[in-house]
Design a protein around this motif. Sequence first.
Motif, PDB file in Angstrom:
ATOM      1  N   VAL A 107       0.858  -1.185   0.000  1.00 45.03           N
ATOM      2  CA  VAL A 107       0.000   0.000   0.000  1.00 45.03           C
ATOM      3  C   VAL A 107       0.892   1.232   0.000  1.00 45.03           C
ATOM      4  O   VAL A 107       1.773   1.362   0.863  1.00 45.03           O
ATOM      5  N   GLY A 108       0.678   2.133  -0.970  1.00 41.10           N
ATOM      6  CA  GLY A 108       1.412   3.385  -0.918  1.00 41.10           C
ATOM      7  C   GLY A 108       1.968   3.833  -2.255  1.00 41.10           C
ATOM      8  O   GLY A 108       1.887   3.123  -3.265  1.00 41.10           O
ATOM      9  N   ALA A 109       2.533   5.026  -2.251  1.00 41.43           N
ATOM     10  CA  ALA A 109       3.180   5.665  -3.406  1.00 41.43           C
ATOM     11  C   ALA A 109       2.166   6.030  -4.499  1.00 41.43           C
ATOM     12  O   ALA A 109       0.964   5.788  -4.364  1.00 41.43           O
ATOM     13  N   LYS A 110       2.668   6.604  -5.580  1.00 42.94           N
ATOM     14  CA  LYS A 110       1.827   6.936  -6.729  1.00 42.94           C
ATOM     15  C   LYS A 110       1.495   5.665  -7.505  1.00 42.94           C
ATOM     16  O   LYS A 110       2.207   4.670  -7.407  1.00 42.94           O
ATOM     17  N   GLN A 111       0.436   5.715  -8.297  1.00 41.87           N
ATOM     18  CA  GLN A 111       0.004   4.520  -9.026  1.00 41.87           C
ATOM     19  C   GLN A 111       1.094   3.990  -9.949  1.00 41.87           C
ATOM     20  O   GLN A 111       1.356   2.793  -9.996  1.00 41.87           O
ATOM     21  N   GLU A 112       1.767   4.902 -10.660  1.00 41.78           N
ATOM     22  CA  GLU A 112       2.803   4.441 -11.587  1.00 41.78           C
ATOM     23  C   GLU A 112       3.991   3.806 -10.853  1.00 41.78           C
ATOM     24  O   GLU A 112       4.644   2.893 -11.363  1.00 41.78           O
ATOM     25  N   VAL A 113       4.234   4.266  -9.627  1.00 36.81           N
ATOM     26  CA  VAL A 113       5.341   3.715  -8.828  1.00 36.81           C
ATOM     27  C   VAL A 113       4.978   2.336  -8.288  1.00 36.81           C
ATOM     28  O   VAL A 113       5.763   1.381  -8.382  1.00 36.81           O
ATOM     29  N   ILE A 114       3.784   2.208  -7.725  1.00 34.88           N
ATOM     30  CA  ILE A 114       3.377   0.924  -7.151  1.00 34.88           C
ATOM     31  C   ILE A 114       3.202  -0.126  -8.249  1.00 34.88           C
ATOM     32  O   ILE A 114       3.464  -1.322  -8.029  1.00 34.88           O
ATOM     33  N   VAL A 131      -0.647 -10.670  -3.148  1.00 37.35           N
ATOM     34  CA  VAL A 131      -2.102 -10.841  -3.137  1.00 37.35           C
ATOM     35  C   VAL A 131      -2.863  -9.534  -3.350  1.00 37.35           C
ATOM     36  O   VAL A 131      -4.091  -9.541  -3.446  1.00 37.35           O
ATOM     37  N   GLY A 132      -2.136  -8.427  -3.433  1.00 35.12           N
ATOM     38  CA  GLY A 132      -2.810  -7.164  -3.701  1.00 35.12           C
ATOM     39  C   GLY A 132      -1.883  -5.977  -3.529  1.00 35.12           C
ATOM     40  O   GLY A 132      -0.858  -6.067  -2.851  1.00 35.12           O
ATOM     41  N   TYR A 133      -2.248  -4.871  -4.171  1.00 34.18           N
ATOM     42  CA  TYR A 133      -1.504  -3.622  -3.996  1.00 34.18           C
ATOM     43  C   TYR A 133      -2.377  -2.474  -4.455  1.00 34.18           C
ATOM     44  O   TYR A 133      -3.299  -2.652  -5.260  1.00 34.18           O
ATOM     45  N   ARG A 134      -2.105  -1.303  -3.901  1.00 36.93           N
ATOM     46  CA  ARG A 134      -2.822  -0.105  -4.328  1.00 36.93           C
ATOM     47  C   ARG A 134      -1.984   1.123  -3.978  1.00 36.93           C
ATOM     48  O   ARG A 134      -1.070   1.058  -3.155  1.00 36.93           O
ATOM     49  N   ASN A 135      -2.309   2.250  -4.620  1.00 37.90           N
ATOM     50  CA  ASN A 135      -1.558   3.476  -4.355  1.00 37.90           C
ATOM     51  C   ASN A 135      -1.915   4.048  -2.978  1.00 37.90           C
ATOM     52  O   ASN A 135      -2.821   3.558  -2.300  1.00 37.90           O
ATOM     53  N   GLY A 136      -1.183   5.067  -2.598  1.00 33.31           N
ATOM     54  CA  GLY A 136      -1.379   5.632  -1.261  1.00 33.31           C
ATOM     55  C   GLY A 136      -2.324   6.810  -1.204  1.00 33.31           C
ATOM     56  O   GLY A 136      -2.411   7.481  -0.175  1.00 33.31           O
ATOM     57  N   TYR A 137      -3.055   7.057  -2.283  1.00 32.01           N
ATOM     58  CA  TYR A 137      -3.931   8.227  -2.341  1.00 32.01           C
ATOM     59  C   TYR A 137      -5.358   7.848  -1.968  1.00 32.01           C
ATOM     60  O   TYR A 137      -6.197   7.581  -2.832  1.00 32.01           O
ATOM     61  N   PHE A 138      -5.595   7.813  -0.671  1.00 30.55           N
ATOM     62  CA  PHE A 138      -6.933   7.519  -0.161  1.00 30.55           C
ATOM     63  C   PHE A 138      -7.057   8.117   1.230  1.00 30.55           C
ATOM     64  O   PHE A 138      -6.071   8.395   1.911  1.00 30.55           O
ATOM     65  N   ASP A 139      -8.273   8.327   1.638  1.00 30.59           N
ATOM     66  CA  ASP A 139      -8.551   8.834   2.979  1.00 30.59           C
ATOM     67  C   ASP A 139      -8.456   7.686   3.971  1.00 30.59           C
ATOM     68  O   ASP A 139      -8.936   6.586   3.696  1.00 30.59           O
ATOM     69  N   LEU A 140      -7.847   7.943   5.107  1.00 31.07           N
ATOM     70  CA  LEU A 140      -7.715   6.886   6.111  1.00 31.07           C
ATOM     71  C   LEU A 140      -9.070   6.381   6.604  1.00 31.07           C
ATOM     72  O   LEU A 140      -9.172   5.283   7.157  1.00 31.07           O
ATOM     73  N   GLU A 141     -10.084   7.173   6.409  1.00 31.47           N
ATOM     74  CA  GLU A 141     -11.427   6.752   6.799  1.00 31.47           C
ATOM     75  C   GLU A 141     -12.087   5.839   5.764  1.00 31.47           C
ATOM     76  O   GLU A 141     -13.153   5.291   6.005  1.00 31.47           O
ATOM     77  N   ASP A 142     -11.426   5.682   4.610  1.00 33.61           N
ATOM     78  CA  ASP A 142     -11.968   4.825   3.546  1.00 33.61           C
ATOM     79  C   ASP A 142     -11.729   3.359   3.923  1.00 33.61           C
ATOM     80  O   ASP A 142     -10.639   2.819   3.721  1.00 33.61           O
ATOM     81  N   ARG A 143     -12.738   2.709   4.437  1.00 35.06           N
ATOM     82  CA  ARG A 143     -12.593   1.344   4.951  1.00 35.06           C
ATOM     83  C   ARG A 143     -12.438   0.298   3.844  1.00 35.06           C
ATOM     84  O   ARG A 143     -12.052  -0.835   4.123  1.00 35.06           O
ATOM     85  N   THR A 144     -12.721   0.659   2.602  1.00 37.51           N
ATOM     86  CA  THR A 144     -12.594  -0.325   1.527  1.00 37.51           C
ATOM     87  C   THR A 144     -11.140  -0.772   1.353  1.00 37.51           C
ATOM     88  O   THR A 144     -10.884  -1.904   0.924  1.00 37.51           O
TER      89      THR A 144
END
Length: 240
Positions: A107-114, A131-144
């Motif tokens: 989890v983290g960094a810009k999409q192109e970096v991750i 098993v998964g990865y995503r960029n770091g641009y999200f609100d900490l309250e976003d439970r998804t």
Amino acid sequence: MKINILDVPFDNYTETEFIDLFQKRIEQQEKTLVVTANPEIVMYAKDHPDYQELLLTEADFITADGIGVIKASNMLNTPLKERVTGYDLFLRLLALAEQKELSIYLVGAKQEVIDVAAQKIRDEYPHVKLVGYRNGYFDLEDRTVQDAIIEQKPDMVFAALGFPRQEYFLKSLKVKLDKGYLMGIGGSFDVFSGTTKRAPVWMQNLHLEWFYRLVKEPTRFKRMLVLPQFIQEIKKLRKG
């Protein structure tokens, strides 16, 4: 053994000793939150009681990620064995995951970096279960984001969100997992992907990695000003 530096309890192990400890905990499916702390984190904790509380009560291990912490421990006559960086631990744990066929989530960094980091893991660590990865641009309250990780039940989660955000995220996640090694690793995905170059080994050996980063990223100057403040606080402690 814990070494107290401005009320942050650092664990006094070598990198290899840490890896041995972490491997045992992963194999036993013990939830483990690791914070790799430099002087900037120590000073931030000093001024933010909620973050200080997280370090004291939620972190299972705190490593000395910063030569300033090592120098401070020497000044206080309670020397830490060695600097143990988040990036070096990340590489060692990737090797462990490759050997043991463990699952990881990034989890983290810009999409192109991750994207690049994930592909590099697929190419160079074929037995690691990404098993998964995503960029770091999200609100900490976003439970998804947390829900996606919880669903995959990874052996290890690496969050490159920058402090204190990554520690708050992992603290919240830890409560909801049944197992997992959790570690914040700052800008490690940028280095791992090749987006950012790490200092040459000779500069690392001379403890000049901070200077290399400052030359490459002049905008870090204000952040670097915390180091003399940190040393001043250590000197006050020594005099006291």
